[in-house]
Every structure is written in C-alpha cells, then in structure tokens.
Scaffold this active site. Structure first.
Site, PDB file in Angstrom:
ATOM      1  CD  GLU A  20      -2.685   1.145   2.583  1.00 38.88           C
ATOM      2  OE1 GLU A  20      -3.436   0.155   2.706  1.00 38.88           O
ATOM      3  OE2 GLU A  20      -2.587   2.053   3.438  1.00 38.88           O
ATOM      4  N   PRO A  23      -0.088   8.899  -2.188  1.00 35.99           N
ATOM      5  CG  PRO A  23      -1.825   9.671  -3.517  1.00 35.99           C
ATOM      6  CD  PRO A  23      -1.562   8.995  -2.211  1.00 35.99           C
ATOM      7  CB  THR A  51      -4.187   5.976   0.431  1.00 37.27           C
ATOM      8  OG1 THR A  51      -3.195   6.987   0.251  1.00 37.27           O
ATOM      9  CG2 THR A  51      -3.568   4.757   1.094  1.00 37.27           C
ATOM     10  CD1 TRP A  52     -10.525   9.636  -1.858  1.00 36.26           C
ATOM     11  CD2 TRP A  52      -9.720   9.229  -3.905  1.00 36.26           C
ATOM     12  NE1 TRP A  52     -11.227  10.417  -2.746  1.00 36.26           N
ATOM     13  CE2 TRP A  52     -10.748  10.186  -4.017  1.00 36.26           C
ATOM     14  CE3 TRP A  52      -9.055   8.816  -5.068  1.00 36.26           C
ATOM     15  CZ2 TRP A  52     -11.148  10.731  -5.229  1.00 36.26           C
ATOM     16  CZ3 TRP A  52      -9.448   9.358  -6.285  1.00 36.26           C
ATOM     17  CH2 TRP A  52     -10.478  10.300  -6.357  1.00 36.26           C
ATOM     18  N   GLY A 111     -14.343   7.070   4.767  1.00 32.28           N
ATOM     19  CA  GLY A 111     -13.600   8.316   4.831  1.00 32.28           C
ATOM     20  C   GLY A 111     -13.894   9.048   6.118  1.00 32.28           C
ATOM     21  CG  ASP A 112     -11.580  12.475   7.314  1.00 33.34           C
ATOM     22  OD1 ASP A 112     -11.047  11.440   7.741  1.00 33.34           O
ATOM     23  OD2 ASP A 112     -10.955  13.481   6.950  1.00 33.34           O
ATOM     24  CD  GLN A 186      -6.719   0.668  11.507  1.00 31.09           C
ATOM     25  OE1 GLN A 186      -5.755   0.705  10.750  1.00 31.09           O
ATOM     26  NE2 GLN A 186      -7.426   1.741  11.830  1.00 31.09           N
TER      27      GLN A 186
END
Length: 610
Positions: A20, A23, A51-52, A111-112, A186
């Site tokens: 993994e 960027p 990852t994003w 996501g958050d 996780q």
C-alpha cells in the site's frame, strides 16, 4: 485482473502480499516514489493499493499514481476511494477515470466522518458510509462488472464507533451482502486478537478473502502516535520490549521487522489467512527485510540482496516534532507531469548530502523531512484533525476571543490540556527545555505550534535529544513557528534586517498565498543533523520553501476544520475563520547552534519580545 481472481489463482508455496502506498505531497516526492515502486515491484506483490485523500484531496495524484502502477508497472492496482465529504459527482468521475485506466479493483471506504454542525465542503448526499459506495457500484450498469470491490474491517473495533464486536461484524456482513468481494483490515499488533476475530467473522457466514493489514514499527514515537490515532491495542509484552530500546531508532526498526515476521507467521500458520497487505508508508527497507526473513521473496537470494543493498542504509529519523506533530496527507495538485518523467526509473539516487536517498527511508518523514522523499508527509496521512466535535469542544472549549485562544495555547504549554488542533500529543520533553521562551511568545499572542532548542553535539542516546543509532552525536539549530498578525511580521522583518542578517532566516505566509522570506529561492536549511560511525552526515530535518508552503496549506486547513465544529454565525466560528484569514504562519531559524539562547535572545529586546 480482479484481485479475487488473482487470489484464487495464487498457488505459490508462500502466502501472497500486497503493498500500500499514498501519493506524496510534493512532485519531487512523487517522482521518487515511482522509482521506489519500480524497485519494489521486483518483489512480486500480487497487487499494489493507492490511498485516497480525505474528501478527494489527493484525487489527481491518487488517480495518476494508480494509473501508472496499473499501466506502466503492469501491477494490478487497488484504488482506495472514500465517499464522505466528497463534492457531488466526484465519485463518478473517479470511477470513470479508474475504468479508463484499466483499474479493476476498488477499496470502498467511508472516509472522514462529518465534522461540526455544518460542513465547509459540499457533500454528495448519496454517500455517508462505505456500504453506500459498495451498493452504488454494484447497482450501476456502468461500473458493476468492471470492479472487484473491497471494504475495510476493524479487528479491534472501529475507532469512531461505540459499537461492540458483534455489532461491528454485523456492519461488515452488511457490506459483504451489498456486494463486497474482499476485506482489508485495519492494522493490529496482537495476533491472538486477530485470530479470534476472524473465527467470529467466518462463523457469521462471511466467506470472502480477508487480507490483514501489517505495518512494521519504524520508530518508538511514531508507533505511539499511530496506535493513538487508530485506537489500536498493543500487548503489554510489546511495550515492555520497546521500553529499553526506545531511544535507539535502529534497534526499534529491527524489532519492528522481527515483530512483523512473528505476527505474519502466526496468523498464516493456520491457513485461515492466505495473504497480507503491507502498509508501507512509502518506505521500502522494512518490507524487504520482512519478506526476506519470511523467505517469501520470489527470485534468487542474489536478486533480493541486490535490492536491499541498493536501498538506503542504516535507518535514522529526525527527532520527533516538539509541540507539533500534525502533518496529514493533503496534496491537491495534479501529478500528471511528475509521472510523465519515466526516465527516473533507471537513475540511481544522488549521493550528495542534499539528495542522498539514505535519508528517505525514515519515519516519521513529515514536513520536517526532505520534501524530495517518497515518504514526505507520511506522518499523518489519514488527514483531518482526527477528533470528533464533542471531543474537540471537551478538550479545547469554545474560544470566542483572541484572549481565549492565547489561554488555550498557554494551557497546552502548562500541560493542563494534552492536545491542541496543531498537536495531538502532549508537549515533548525537548520543548520543556525551552518552555519559558515559548510561554513568553505565546503570552504576547504569538501562538507557537512548533519549536526546537539549539543542541551542540548531544549523544545519540540522550534521553531528550537523542536519535539514530548508538555511538553518534546529534546537532540542532533553534527554530520556532507561530501564528501572528501582519504588523508583527513586519516588525520581525525589520528586526532581522537590522540585527539578524548573518544568522537568522525566516518564512512567513498567509492563507491568501502571500509568502515572505529572506531564504534564497533554492536555499535549504538543515536544522537537525547527526554524525554516526560508518555513515555520512545525516540531515534529517530540513526547512525550505517547498516544505514550508506545503505545511502552510495544511496549517490553515486546520483552522478551517476547527471552525467547522461550531455553528455558522457563532462567536467561535467567526473567531476561528477570522484568524485563518488574518494571521500569518511564521518560521524563524537561528543558525548559531553553539549558543543555546541565540534564537531567544534575538527575539528579545531588553527582556521583552521584540
């Protein structure tokens, strides 16, 4: 190829593995990550995941990097995709670009979570949870057959949900029933807990592949930060093992490799787990060593030895940030041009001190590291403040005036609160050595967010200042960063012009894009360095324009997120938004590291600050 098909076809004598990456926040870091991925691809992972960033903050870089690994490296790629806090249409755009670039694997993430009373980023109402993204892709005639979909799982419980284990497994089953094809977990450091959890998951009827997340420990301080951020429980035996070696980074790194090997061997011995996902944080040496010790690496030992020999040498890292440790991943510019420079794949890293790749395999490698590093910005790549509205209000209260903010920063310096929006950990022992000076600045309304004292040749094993392997000496130039009004910036500039030209450098920037400095355009100030037996001088903390401006963007985004915790029109939100618009972030370095009080004397005039 879809990941589940690759897993089904995997018939090696050892389990499979994926790598993994995230960027990097700078074009230079991205270019060097491309080179790093090219080397690591020789280890034959069955896939690479990218990852994003939160809310699509790294959209361009994530898509470009994933497209590169899929097409140019010819490695099947898993694109992480978050769905909350995304502007309408961004999910569809990302899926279409991924499809056009031949990507067939998506890791669908929530996501958050929503922050505050009102989002300052527009939200696509279709997506609130990871299951919404799974359901959307599976119901789409445009995307359903294209993508193999993965989802996340939390063997020790989701850090943001007050749900028992049974409830968490029910959430997971719902995502699989909605159409998820595989599960990535996780991080964890307790193999027994994971094995008990996976038994319960299988008993619930969940049969899709489960790929556990493994992250080798890099340094003691970064490990403590990681387990706090992710809510990970660590067996007491591991903490006991780390305690006597916590100040020797090389020994901690070696322990991290051994521990990762032990965990992997234990969870794969039963045959329940067929492979693992390495969270590399864009580092390479630990992963190589783990695979070597497991004897999983394809190809001859000679090939592996060559790879490791070409990788950076002994592992060292900058001393942990003083009263700032927040450096989330937050790049927003396109990486297309950076990835177009494919010739870098064939080039060896430079050997000069300023671009020696031996300093690129350290952790943390956040804004104080070399901005050319593939791991630049890794320290807090998950983004955001990592705290809920209720937690924030409980810890930081409801500041309504500038005086309230000054009091908040002073309370942190006095250890009355353990965090600020700019620091998720208590004040470090290093910062305590200059506490009176930080108090002096903060009392004047210069809100300090980062600092370090001058150090002239402390032992690398020093309890407060030491880092790196034993037998060395470490050095630091004093510096401090703070938020002030523009008129104070002008006072500082006059002071430097009159009294500090020879010894003082500064950067100052605001949210509107203005930047002032007396550092040459290509100047790079090494403010932490070390000398160790058998090694070149290691410059591990570098402050220069690129990294300062990257951090500046992050710092002002913190003010914005903090403001979003309070209702529109409230005194708290108006105050925090006003600070964001009006204040400047200032960084001052004093180059005379021989005098402990040089920086603080310069900032004083007759006993008062300026």
């Amino acid at each position: 190829m879809k990941l589940t098909d690759k897993i089904a076809a995997h018939n090696s004598t050892h389990p499979f593995y994926t790598f993994e990456f995230f960027p990097p926040r700078t074009d230079q870091g991205l270019e060097n990550l491309v080179s790093r991925i090219s080397r690591l691809s020789a280890l034959n992972p069955i896939a690479i995941s990218v990852t994003w960033g939160a809310g699509g903050s790294t959209k361009e870089r994530s898509l470009d990097l994933a497209g590169f690994t899929q097409s140019d490296c010819a490695i099947d790629t898993i694109l992480h995709l978050t769905c909350t806090n995304m502007v309408p249409g961004l999910v569809d755009d990302a899926l279409r670009v991924a499809k056009s670039r031949g990507i067939q694997n998506i890791l669908a993430l929530r996501g958050d979570p929503p922050r505050g009373e009102e989002q300052w980023t527009p939200i696509d109402p279709r997506f609130n949870h990871g299951i919404d993204l799974v359901t959307y892709i599976r119901s789409s005639t445009e995307f359903s057959s294209q993508f193999c979909i993965g989802v996340a799982a939390y063997p020790e419980g989701h850090p943001d949900r007050q749900t028992d284990e049974e409830g968490e497994i029910e959430f997971l089953k719902a995502k699989v029933d909605a159409g998820a094809d595989f599960i990535m977990t996780q991080l964890f450091y307790d193999a027994d807990v994971f094995l008990r959890w996976i038994e319960k998951v299988r008993a619930k009827g969940i049969s899709v592949p489960i790929i556990p997340g493994i992250m080798p420990i890099q340094t003691y301080s970064s490990f403590l930060r990681l387990i706090k951020l992710c809510g990970i429980r660590v067996p007491p035996s591991i903490m006991s093992d780390l305690e006597p070696i916590r100040h020797d980074d090389q020994l901690v790194k070696e322990y991290g490799v051994r521990l990762a090997v032990d965990i992997i061997q234990k969870i794969t011995a039963t045959g329940v787990v067929r492979g693992v996902n390495f969270c590399t944080l864009n580092l390479e040496k630990s992963v190589q060593l783990v695979l070597n010790n497991l004897q999983w690496v394809g190809g001859s030992p000679k090939t592996l030895n060559k790879l490791i020999a070409e990788t950076p040498g002994p592992i060292i890292h900058p001393h942990p940030d003083s009263d700032l440790v927040v450096t989330p991943e937050s790049a927003t510019t396109s990486a297309t041009n950076a990835l177009a420079s494919k010739q870098i794949l064939d080039n060896e890293p430079g050997r000069g001190e300023l671009n020696n790749a031996a300093t690129w395999d350290e952790f943390p490698n956040g804004r104080f590291g070399d901005y050319k590093s593939p791991a630049f910005g890794a320290q807090d790549q998950w983004g955001g403040l990592g705290i809920s509205r209720l937690e924030a209000v409980s810890e930081w209260g409801s500041p309504k005036t500038v005086v309230d903010l000054t009091e908040l920063f002073l309370r942190y310096l006095h250890s009355e609160i353990s965090t600020t929006p700019f620091s998720s950990l208590p004040l470090s022992p290093e910062s305590l050595t200059i506490l009176p000076h930080l108090e002096n600045l903060t009392t004047r309304g210069w809100w300090t967010v980062c600092s370090q004292p001058a150090v002239d040749g402390a032992s690398s094993t020093d309890e407060v200042f030491g880092w790196g392997p034993r037998g060395g000496y470490v050095f630091q130039k004093g510096f401090v960063e703070f938020f002030v009004e523009e008129d104070v910036v002008e006072e500082i500039e006059k002071k430097i012009e009159q009294d500090g030209k020879a010894y003082v450098h500064y950067f100052a920037a605001n949210v509107h894009g203005e930047c002032r400095s007396n550092v040459p355009e290509d100047g790079r100030n090494a403010v932490t360095w070390g000398m160790f037996p058998g090694q070149e001088i290691a410059q591990t903390t570098i402050i220069e324009r690129e990294s300062f401006l990257t951090w500046k963007d992050e710092a002002f985004s913190i003010w914005a997120e903090w403001a979003s915790f309070y209702p529109p029109g409230s005194s708290e939100r108006n105050l925090l938004e006003g600070v964001r618009k009006e204040r400047w972030l200032v960084s001052i370095i004093h180059h005379d590291y021989k005098r402990e009080d040089a920086l603080w004397t310069f900032l004083s005039d007759g006993g008062s600050v300026l």
